[in-house]
Design an enzyme around this catalytic site. Structure first.
Site, PDB file in Angstrom:
ATOM      1  N   CYS A 124       0.816  -1.225   0.000  1.00 49.89           N
ATOM      2  CA  CYS A 124       0.000   0.000   0.000  1.00 49.89           C
ATOM      3  C   CYS A 124       0.848   1.273   0.000  1.00 49.89           C
ATOM      4  CB  CYS A 124      -0.938   0.004   1.201  1.00 49.89           C
ATOM      5  SG  CYS A 124      -1.982  -1.442   1.268  1.00 49.89           S
ATOM      6  N   HIS A 264      -3.551   6.922   3.167  1.00 53.89           N
ATOM      7  CA  HIS A 264      -3.969   5.653   2.568  1.00 53.89           C
ATOM      8  C   HIS A 264      -5.381   5.331   3.064  1.00 53.89           C
ATOM      9  CE1 HIS A 264      -4.009   1.671   1.078  1.00 53.89           C
ATOM     10  NE2 HIS A 264      -3.982   1.111   2.272  1.00 53.89           N
ATOM     11  N   ASN A 294     -10.156  -0.333  -0.153  1.00 58.41           N
ATOM     12  CA  ASN A 294      -8.693  -0.262  -0.125  1.00 58.41           C
ATOM     13  C   ASN A 294      -8.155  -0.741  -1.474  1.00 58.41           C
ATOM     14  OD1 ASN A 294      -5.962  -0.665   0.304  1.00 58.41           O
ATOM     15  ND2 ASN A 294      -6.218  -1.774   2.237  1.00 58.41           N
TER      16      ASN A 294
HETATM   17  O1  UT7 Z   1      -3.824  -1.434   3.554  1.00 55.02           O
HETATM   18  C1  UT7 Z   1      -3.244  -1.583   4.824  1.00 55.02           C
HETATM   19  C2  UT7 Z   1      -3.634  -2.836   5.384  1.00 55.02           C
HETATM   20  N1  UT7 Z   1      -4.982  -3.032   5.782  1.00 55.02           N
HETATM   21  C3  UT7 Z   1      -5.547  -2.413   6.813  1.00 55.02           C
HETATM   22  O2  UT7 Z   1      -5.076  -1.417   7.289  1.00 55.02           O
HETATM   23  C4  UT7 Z   1      -6.774  -3.029   7.404  1.00 55.02           C
HETATM   24  C5  UT7 Z   1      -6.595  -3.166   8.890  1.00 55.02           C
HETATM   25  N2  UT7 Z   1      -7.656  -3.832   9.623  1.00 55.02           N
HETATM   26  C6  UT7 Z   1      -8.963  -3.488   9.593  1.00 55.02           C
HETATM   27  O3  UT7 Z   1      -9.369  -2.601   8.867  1.00 55.02           O
HETATM   28  C7  UT7 Z   1      -9.907  -4.174  10.568  1.00 55.02           C
HETATM   29  O4  UT7 Z   1      -9.153  -4.923  11.485  1.00 55.02           O
HETATM   30  C8  UT7 Z   1     -10.945  -5.091   9.885  1.00 55.02           C
HETATM   31  C9  UT7 Z   1     -11.975  -4.242   9.138  1.00 55.02           C
HETATM   32  C10 UT7 Z   1     -10.256  -6.039   8.945  1.00 55.02           C
HETATM   33  C11 UT7 Z   1     -11.707  -5.883  10.934  1.00 55.02           C
HETATM   34  O5  UT7 Z   1     -12.292  -5.050  11.899  1.00 55.02           O
HETATM   35  P1  UT7 Z   1     -12.143  -5.388  13.449  1.00 55.02           P
HETATM   36  O6  UT7 Z   1     -12.911  -4.378  14.180  1.00 55.02           O
HETATM   37  O7  UT7 Z   1     -10.672  -5.484  13.746  1.00 55.02           O
HETATM   38  O8  UT7 Z   1     -12.888  -6.758  13.571  1.00 55.02           O
HETATM   39  P2  UT7 Z   1     -12.319  -8.168  14.040  1.00 55.02           P
HETATM   40  O9  UT7 Z   1     -11.346  -8.714  13.068  1.00 55.02           O
HETATM   41  O10 UT7 Z   1     -11.877  -8.056  15.466  1.00 55.02           O
HETATM   42  O11 UT7 Z   1     -13.631  -9.024  13.995  1.00 55.02           O
HETATM   43  C12 UT7 Z   1     -14.714  -8.804  14.898  1.00 55.02           C
HETATM   44  C13 UT7 Z   1     -15.759  -9.854  14.666  1.00 55.02           C
HETATM   45  C14 UT7 Z   1     -15.207 -11.279  14.627  1.00 55.02           C
HETATM   46  O12 UT7 Z   1     -16.149 -12.139  15.227  1.00 55.02           O
HETATM   47  P3  UT7 Z   1     -15.946 -12.653  16.749  1.00 55.02           P
HETATM   48  O13 UT7 Z   1     -14.605 -13.348  16.744  1.00 55.02           O
HETATM   49  O14 UT7 Z   1     -15.955 -11.421  17.595  1.00 55.02           O
HETATM   50  O15 UT7 Z   1     -17.103 -13.558  16.942  1.00 55.02           O
HETATM   51  C15 UT7 Z   1     -15.140 -11.606  13.167  1.00 55.02           C
HETATM   52  O16 UT7 Z   1     -15.248 -12.968  12.885  1.00 55.02           O
HETATM   53  O17 UT7 Z   1     -16.364  -9.655  13.378  1.00 55.02           O
HETATM   54  C16 UT7 Z   1     -16.320 -10.863  12.629  1.00 55.02           C
HETATM   55  N3  UT7 Z   1     -16.185 -10.509  11.241  1.00 55.02           N
HETATM   56  C17 UT7 Z   1     -17.225 -10.226  10.450  1.00 55.02           C
HETATM   57  N4  UT7 Z   1     -18.544 -10.208  10.677  1.00 55.02           N
HETATM   58  C18 UT7 Z   1     -19.365  -9.869   9.658  1.00 55.02           C
HETATM   59  C19 UT7 Z   1     -15.041 -10.371  10.520  1.00 55.02           C
HETATM   60  N5  UT7 Z   1     -15.325 -10.010   9.255  1.00 55.02           N
HETATM   61  C20 UT7 Z   1     -16.668  -9.919   9.192  1.00 55.02           C
HETATM   62  C21 UT7 Z   1     -17.572  -9.577   8.173  1.00 55.02           C
HETATM   63  N6  UT7 Z   1     -18.900  -9.571   8.450  1.00 55.02           N
HETATM   64  N7  UT7 Z   1     -17.166  -9.245   6.925  1.00 55.02           N
END
Ligand code: UT7
Length: 337
Positions: A124, A264, A294
């Site tokens: 990125c 970004h 992204n």
């Molecule tokens: O380009 C540079 C690199 N990329 C980034 O900078 C992205 C960095 N990360 C993020 O943007 C965020 O971490 C995400 C958007 C990927 C995820 O958000 P989060 O608030 O960190 O959520 P999480 O991974 O902690 O997931 C929370 C819950 C999980 O369920 P449990 O374990 O709490 O039961 C996931 O399984 O949300 C669940 N989950 C979803 N639920 C519905 C994960 N993806 C989804 C989804 N829909 N698409």
């Protein structure tokens, strides 16, 4: 020493962006459509990432096709003919093929026959890295005109069965033409960094020399992007905030001197957290993640092009570009439009 001071020494010339362009595929993929593909909801995607839709390139379009469209537009804006281009650098992680470089395909599409061409892999941060590399070539007089492009067809490395990643990414390309212009200061300063100890948190593990393509790597879906989202999130906020402060310090500037920060675009919550940390008013931070998701190395140049074309930044305004991505890699740059 910042870039402007180097310029004032006479040996190194100041370097400006003299034209920008961008290309976004027509096809819009909405959250409602993704709801039908994986177990997710529009509400989750919007609240956790801010993304509402993203663009998806056609099957017959490779990354170089997107890159060439953005490049063509940037050359038009700059009033530069393709044969005047001395160098093409493409920042990408979705190159057309292992080799030749995507930049060589772009050269052919643009008929920029006098250019030397290469790709740059910094995920990125690819566009900010490539801009700094191009700047150095122009600054030393090694080339007169550099065409720098960030382009990605991430839809082909997105695992459309993995809800934790597939909601986040999109396709697109952005470009900038670099030249030294009498009386303009252009790029004032840059900071870049990497931390290879955290390489495992974000990447495409399969298909390279570590895990060559095999039936097993295909079965294990190793040709798709893998990300430890929560960890990446924390590093992205801290690192982009720090890099922004570092580059301002290097240029001896404060936020009062800056019209807009163009970060970004990975997640609205990352962008807002950076804004909060830096105490920036909302209108000083460029945001378009809701429309495109992204696009890795394409996000910063697309945002820059849109900020310029919409008149949100005008000639003479100073902006900060800041990016963070797999590697980890990061880069921040101050430039006078
Ligand atoms: O380009 C540079 C690199 N990329 C980034 O900078 C992205 C960095 N990360 C993020 O943007 C965020 O971490 C995400 C958007 C990927 C995820 O958000 P989060 O608030 O960190 O959520 P999480 O991974 O902690 O997931 C929370 C819950 C999980 O369920 P449990 O374990 O709490 O039961 C996931 O399984 O949300 C669940 N989950 C979803 N639920 C519905 C994960 N993806 C989804 C989804 N829909 N698409």
């Amino acid at each position: 020493m910042n870039n402007a001071e180097q310029g004032s020494m006479g040996l190194i010339r100041p370097v400006s962006i003299i034209g920008t362009g961008s290309y976004l595929p027509e096809r819009i993929l909405t959250n409602a459509e993704i709801e039908k593909m994986v177990d997710t909801t529009d509400e989750w995607i919007v609240t956790r990432s801010g993304i509402r839709e993203r663009r998806i390139a056609r099957e017959d379009q490779a990354t170089s096709d997107l890159a060439a469209e953005a490049g063509r537009q940037a050359l038009e804006a700059a009033g530069v003919a393709p044969e005047e281009v001395d160098q093409i650098i493409v920042g990408t992680i979705t190159q057309d093929m292992g080799f030749p470089s995507t930049a060589c395909f772009v050269q052919n599409l643009l008929k920029a026959r006098n250019a030397h061409c290469f790709d740059l892999a910094a995920a990125c941060s690819g566009f900010v890295y490539a801009l700094e590399v191009g700047r150095q070539f122009v600054a030393t007089g090694a080339v007169r005109t550099s065409l720098v492009i960030g382009a990605e067809k991430l839809s082909v490395v997105t695992d459309w069965t993995d809800r934790t990643t597939c909601v986040l990414f999109g396709d697109g390309a952005g470009a900038a033409v670099l030249r030294s212009v009498e009386g303009q200061r252009g790029i004032l300063g840059t900071v870049m960094g990497s931390d290879g100890s955290l390489a495992d948190l974000l990447g495409i593990p399969g298909g390279g020399s570590r895990h060559p393509a095999s039936t097993k790597t295909l079965e294990d879906r190793m040709h798709y992007m893998k990300m430890t989202g929560k960890e990446v999130f924390k590093h992205a906020v801290r690192t982009m905030s720090d890099a922004t402060l570092q580059v301002l310090k290097k240029c001896d500037l404060t936020f009062d001197d800056i019209k807009m920060v163009i970060p970004h675009q990975a997640n609205i919550r990352i962008i807002q957290a950076i804004g909060d940390r830096l105490g920036l008013p909302v209108d000083k931070v460029f945001i378009n993640v809701e429309k495109y998701g992204n696009m890795s190395s394409a996000t910063v140049p697309v945002a820059l092009d849109q900020a310029i074309r919409s008149g949100r930044v005008k000639p003479g305004d100073r902006v900060v570009l800041v990016a963070f991505g797999g590697g980890f890699t990061w880069g921040a740059m101050v430039l006078e439009i």
